[in-house]
Scaffold this active site. Sequence first.
Site, PDB file in Angstrom:
ATOM      1  N   ASN A 110      -2.951  22.148 -32.224  1.00  0.00           N
ATOM      2  CA  ASN A 110      -1.558  22.406 -32.539  1.00  0.00           C
ATOM      3  C   ASN A 110      -0.969  23.167 -31.361  1.00  0.00           C
ATOM      4  OD1 ASN A 110       0.905  23.103 -33.576  1.00  0.00           O
ATOM      5  ND2 ASN A 110       0.104  24.534 -35.109  1.00  0.00           N
ATOM      6  N   TRP A 111      -0.197  22.439 -30.557  1.00  0.00           N
ATOM      7  CA  TRP A 111       0.351  23.069 -29.349  1.00  0.00           C
ATOM      8  C   TRP A 111       1.540  23.975 -29.649  1.00  0.00           C
ATOM      9  CZ3 TRP A 111       0.372  18.570 -25.175  1.00  0.00           C
ATOM     10  CH2 TRP A 111      -0.910  18.473 -24.629  1.00  0.00           C
ATOM     11  N   LYS A 112       2.135  23.806 -30.841  1.00  0.00           N
ATOM     12  CA  LYS A 112       3.327  24.600 -31.199  1.00  0.00           C
ATOM     13  C   LYS A 112       4.418  24.362 -30.150  1.00  0.00           C
ATOM     14  CE  LYS A 112       0.105  27.633 -33.455  1.00  0.00           C
ATOM     15  NZ  LYS A 112      -0.223  28.936 -34.004  1.00  0.00           N
ATOM     16  N   HIS A 169       2.661  23.933 -41.907  1.00  0.00           N
ATOM     17  CA  HIS A 169       2.003  25.011 -41.153  1.00  0.00           C
ATOM     18  C   HIS A 169       2.633  26.350 -41.543  1.00  0.00           C
ATOM     19  CE1 HIS A 169       0.891  27.575 -37.784  1.00  0.00           C
ATOM     20  NE2 HIS A 169      -0.169  26.781 -37.683  1.00  0.00           N
ATOM     21  N   GLU A 179       3.646  28.754 -39.892  1.00  0.00           N
ATOM     22  CA  GLU A 179       4.840  29.153 -39.124  1.00  0.00           C
ATOM     23  C   GLU A 179       6.077  28.424 -39.642  1.00  0.00           C
ATOM     24  OE1 GLU A 179       3.147  28.403 -35.262  1.00  0.00           O
ATOM     25  OE2 GLU A 179       1.754  30.052 -35.651  1.00  0.00           O
ATOM     26  N   GLU A 199      -5.851  27.307 -43.602  1.00  0.00           N
ATOM     27  CA  GLU A 199      -5.522  28.199 -42.498  1.00  0.00           C
ATOM     28  C   GLU A 199      -5.020  29.530 -43.082  1.00  0.00           C
ATOM     29  OE1 GLU A 199      -4.736  25.267 -38.856  1.00  0.00           O
ATOM     30  OE2 GLU A 199      -3.035  26.497 -39.420  1.00  0.00           O
ATOM     31  N   GLY A 216      -3.735  33.033 -34.909  1.00  0.00           N
ATOM     32  CA  GLY A 216      -3.333  33.736 -33.694  1.00  0.00           C
ATOM     33  C   GLY A 216      -3.765  35.193 -33.660  1.00  0.00           C
ATOM     34  N   SER A 239      -7.742  31.094 -35.492  1.00  0.00           N
ATOM     35  CA  SER A 239      -8.606  31.771 -34.515  1.00  0.00           C
ATOM     36  C   SER A 239      -9.946  31.063 -34.299  1.00  0.00           C
ATOM     37  CB  SER A 239      -8.805  33.239 -34.913  1.00  0.00           C
ATOM     38  OG  SER A 239      -7.566  33.922 -34.846  1.00  0.00           O
ATOM     39  N   GLY A 269      -5.180  26.348 -32.291  1.00  0.00           N
ATOM     40  CA  GLY A 269      -3.858  26.593 -31.737  1.00  0.00           C
ATOM     41  C   GLY A 269      -4.000  27.121 -30.325  1.00  0.00           C
ATOM     42  N   GLY A 270      -4.148  28.440 -30.202  1.00  0.00           N
ATOM     43  CA  GLY A 270      -4.213  29.083 -28.889  1.00  0.00           C
ATOM     44  C   GLY A 270      -5.218  28.436 -27.940  1.00  0.00           C
TER      45      GLY A 270
END
Length: 253
Positions: free
Chosen positions: A8-10, A94, A96, A164, A170, A210, A231-232
């Site tokens: 997930n590049w966001k 998601h 966010e 999640e 994150g 994470s 993600g990150g």
Amino acid sequence: MPVIVFANWKMNKTLDEARGFIERLAGEFGRARGVQVIMCVPSPYLSALGPLCGDGSVYIGGENIYDREWGPYTGEVSAPMLRSAGATHVLIGHSERRRCFGDTDESVNRKLRLAAKNELTAIVCIGETREEREGGGMFQVLERQVRVCLRGIRAGETCCLAYEPRWAIGAGVTPTLEEIEETHTFIRRTVADVYGAEAAVAVPLLYGGSVTPENTRDICGLPHVDGVGLGGCSLDYDCFARALGEALAAAGA
Ligand code: PGA
């Protein structure tokens, strides 16, 4: 079933950076057996990146859709648009989106129906807050999320569930392996209540929050965990490639 790894590049990367990443990824993992790699990327990049994935193990997906198909909704992007731009997958709900843009289990359910109608495989995100976990309401929250999100979705309509926990995203912290196993077992049982035990096994359950190369193999090896979301780590090619290597090792490939 191959291990599923989604990125997930966001809201990150320029188109040029994205192109370079996907070309490298398809070159290194496009023929990998034992893993299915789903790259969820910003919608404006879908049509440029799709053709770079090849027709092997790398797939391209969006990060969100609106809960209507067409109409006067300035700035929104719909399931048929994603499909026509070459996406095969889409992330829905998601945390966010839930926190910043008002997504609810009900709107997630509407989005999931539209994804299914438009032949997009959805990755539906669920997960509790830290307060819900510590206050003892976690299982109730997860059960509600699963039941409402899947309402009206037939068994076999392709979707994955991604557990999640909101507090892990994150944050550099994850639940323990025992906690992930406990939660996934509960989610599998809830899906089995909805669809029956046999069909429930066909719904991949993924863990996100994470995930790193260091914990990928252990998490992928747990019962009722069919893959992971990053993600990150997915923003950095070397980090993501190492995590994929670990997922392949977990798959015994
Ligand atoms: P993270 O994000 O890997 O940076 O925790 C996961 C996600 O948002 O899906």
